[in-house]
Structures are given as C-alpha cells and as structure tokens.
Write an enzyme that holds these catalytic residues in place. Structure first.
Site, short mmCIF file in Angstrom:
data_model
loop_
_atom_site.label_atom_id
_atom_site.label_comp_id
_atom_site.label_asym_id
_atom_site.label_seq_id
_atom_site.Cartn_x
_atom_site.Cartn_y
_atom_site.Cartn_z
N CYS A 186 0.83 -1.21 0.00
CA CYS A 186 0.00 0.00 0.00
C CYS A 186 0.86 1.26 0.00
CB CYS A 186 -0.94 0.00 1.20
SG CYS A 186 -0.13 -0.25 2.78
N HIS A 209 -1.74 0.73 6.83
CA HIS A 209 -2.31 0.96 5.49
C HIS A 209 -2.19 2.44 5.13
CE1 HIS A 209 -4.71 0.52 1.91
NE2 HIS A 209 -5.54 1.48 2.34
N ASN A 244 -7.56 5.73 -2.70
CA ASN A 244 -7.27 4.55 -1.89
C ASN A 244 -7.12 3.32 -2.79
OD1 ASN A 244 -7.18 2.50 0.05
ND2 ASN A 244 -8.70 3.47 1.35
#
Length: 363
Positions: free
Chosen positions: A14, A119, A134
């Site tokens: 991520c 994250h 995202n």
C-alpha cells in the site's frame, strides 16, 4: 476519470500504491523502496554504534527486525518521507499543534497522505476537484469540497494519522485535463472485496425456498434477516408446499367422488321406468363390459394421479376440471371423456336395476 492514475492493492504494497497514486505514475517500485529502507536501517545502526559496538543497547538493536520494512511489503513513514524528498516534497502532521495554528483550510491544500494500522492511501486534488485514491477501491472516488473537511475529520475519529503534502507535485495529464473540465460520479466505487463477493454471490444458484424468502421479505437496505426471522420464512415456505400437496390429494378425491356419483344415484332408481331415455353418448359405452369399464376408469385415475405428482405448481380446481374435460390425452379409454364414463357407469347401474325388477316379476 480514465485519465486518473490509480493503482489497486497488491499484497501489502500500500505504501508503493500511495506514492504512485500521489505522483500519478509508476515512480516507485518495491525494490526502490526497500533500498531506501535499508539505507535508513544502516543510518540507525551507525548512530547506535556511536555508543559502542559492545554495548547492550547495540546488541539488542542488531537482534531486532527492521522498523522501516518487513517481508510483507510494509514500509514506514520514514521511507515514504525520504522517497518524497527526492521530488522536493515534505510531510507535515495534519493534526499537529504547529499546523493547526496556521489555520489553513484543507480545500486550499493539494494532497494528503493517510495511515491507519499499516495501510497508506492518498487524497489528492486534481484540477479543481478532490479524489480519494485509496488502493483498496476499484477506482478513484470523487470528494466534494464541502465533504472534504468532514471526510478528514471522520478519518481522524477512526484513528487515522493524516499528513499534509507540502511542495509542488510533478505535472500530470489528469491534473491538466481536469483544470478545464469537471467530472461527475454517479456511483461510488466499490471496495475490491465487495466486488469479489458480489461476483461470487451472482454465480451461486439459489434454492426455491430462498427465492420464496426473498419474495416474502425483500431486502430494503435496512439490515439482514436475523436467524429467527429466516427460520420463520423457511417454515412458511415449507408449509405452503404441504398445503399444495394436500390440495392435490383433495382434488383427486373429488374426481373419484364425481365418478362414483352414478353408482350412488342408482340406489334411488327403483321407480324409474324400463324405457329410460339414454344420452347420445351411451351408444358408445353400451358395448363395453363392466370389467372393461372398471379397468379403463382405474387406469384413468392412476394416470391423473401421476400427472398431479409431476406438476411443480398445482393449478386450481377449476383449471384441473377444464383440463380433464378438454385434453384428449388424459382419457385412457380412447375417445371417451369423463362424462362418457360417468354416463356409462350410470347406465350399468340402471341395467342392474332392470334385471333385478325382471327377476322379481318372473317370481
């Protein structure tokens, strides 16, 4: 929206997706970020060695795993910060007292980096509109100016750490295009897991009971059925199936009763004269023996019962009577209809009465 660069989640990378979505291109790879993490680890080791390589603190530091990366693909905020320094960008904690004292409206910023439980994801302004980039989403999510402050406040309430990206971001095609036009988004993009789950549910067949539950209690978005309610709906559907079976048995009994009316009526025929007029249908049935008539009628009822059991949905009694009287295939006796067979049974009963009266007269 097609011009916006958006990397989707792969493994635990991520941090890489966050940086590339921020810069709008494939600027960093796991290898490059690992190299930055190793450089940070070496700098920390050298600082610890200043206290002595034989010290307990130094030996403990060497035994601990790296805090800047791990085997899953996670990278620390230090790695992200050093990677952005290459582009002259700086990270400032959004909820820090120093930044809050500046009193800057979030709309006037250019981008944010958000982190929660390892994250990372980017919220960036492209053109004159804000987008949530995202990597867990199937695509970019449009955020209105009025909703941006509320969105950031919600993230903070959920425990996210938010960093403001300061500096000039590299030029990109999406930013240039969205400076001239504004986009509209009719539907929010789904999470990657939601898309997979929905595809799997569409492939799974549903039973008749589940479909009956859906018809009796359609999903309206207010919540899923609890276990008791679902069991009740299943019991209701099963009970309806039993009622349908009982209706089939009742219809069969009525058909048998109708066919036997002729024999019951013969008990009241003692007063009938010998020359009782016969229906035109009797000319076809007088030649049949009683055994042949009984066999055909029994075969007719057995076939009717088999057809009722094979039907998935039982029609009402009116439709069944219409079917039995109008469908020639339902008559095992050739061209004889149910009315013919009933008339034949009545004629046999009347013939039996005549024979009985003749016998009494001869005596």
């Amino acid at each position: 929206m097609e011009s916006i660069f958006h990397e989707r989640q792969e493994g635990s990378l991520c941090a890489q997706h966050c940086l590339n979505n921020l810069l709008q291109g494939e600027y960093f790879s796991p290898v490059e970020l690992s190299s930055i993490a190793q450089q940070l680890d070496e700098e920390e080791r050298m600082r610890m060695a200043e206290g002595g390589v034989s010290s307990e603190e130094y030996r403990t530091f060497l035994q601990q795993p790296s805090v800047n990366m791990d085997d899953s693909g996670f990278f620390s905020i230090q790695v992200i910060s050093n990677a952005l320094k290459v582009w002259g960008l700086e990270l400032i904690l959004f909820n820090s007292p120093e930044y809050q004292r500046l009193g800057i409206d979030p709309i006037n910023e250019k981008s944010f980096i958000c982190n929660y439980k390892e994250h990372w994801f980017t919220v960036r302004k492209l053109g004159k509109q804000w987008f949530n980039l995202n990597s867990l989403l199937m695509g970019p999510e449009l955020i209105s100016d009025t909703y941006l402050a509320l969105f950031l406040a919600q993230l903070q309430q959920e425990g996210y750490s938010i960093f403001v990206v300061k500096g000039d971001l590299p030029d990109c095609e999406a930013d240039q295009l969205l400076q001239m036009i504004r986009v509209q988004q009719m539907q929010r993009p789904k999470l990657i897991g939601e898309e997979t789950a929905q595809t799997r549910d569409q492939r799974l067949p549903r039973s008749d009971v589940d479909q009956a539950i859906e018809v009796n209690h359609p999903f309206d978005g207010t919540g899923m059925l609890d276990e008791d309610e679902e069991n009740f709906q299943r019991a209701l559907a099963l009970s309806r199936q039993e009622i349908d079976m009982e209706d089939e048995e009742a219809d069969l009994r009525r058909a048998i009763q109708l066919s036997m009316q002729g024999s019951r009526r013969s008990q009241f025929s003692d007063s009938l004269p010998q020359n009782v007029p016969q229906s035109p249908h009797t000319s076809q049935t007088d030649s049949l023996s009683s055994e042949e008539l009984r066999r055909r009628r029994q075969a007719y009822f057995e076939k009717q019962q088999q057809q009722l059991q094979q039907q998935d949905r039982t029609p009402n009694l009116h439709d069944k009577r219409a079917l039995s009287s109008s469908t020639p295939e339902a008559d095992p006796g050739g061209d004889m209809s149910e009315e013919d067979m009933l008339q034949a049974a009545m004629n046999m009963s009347l013939e039996s009465v005549r024979n009985h009266l003749n016998t009494e007269e001869e005596k």
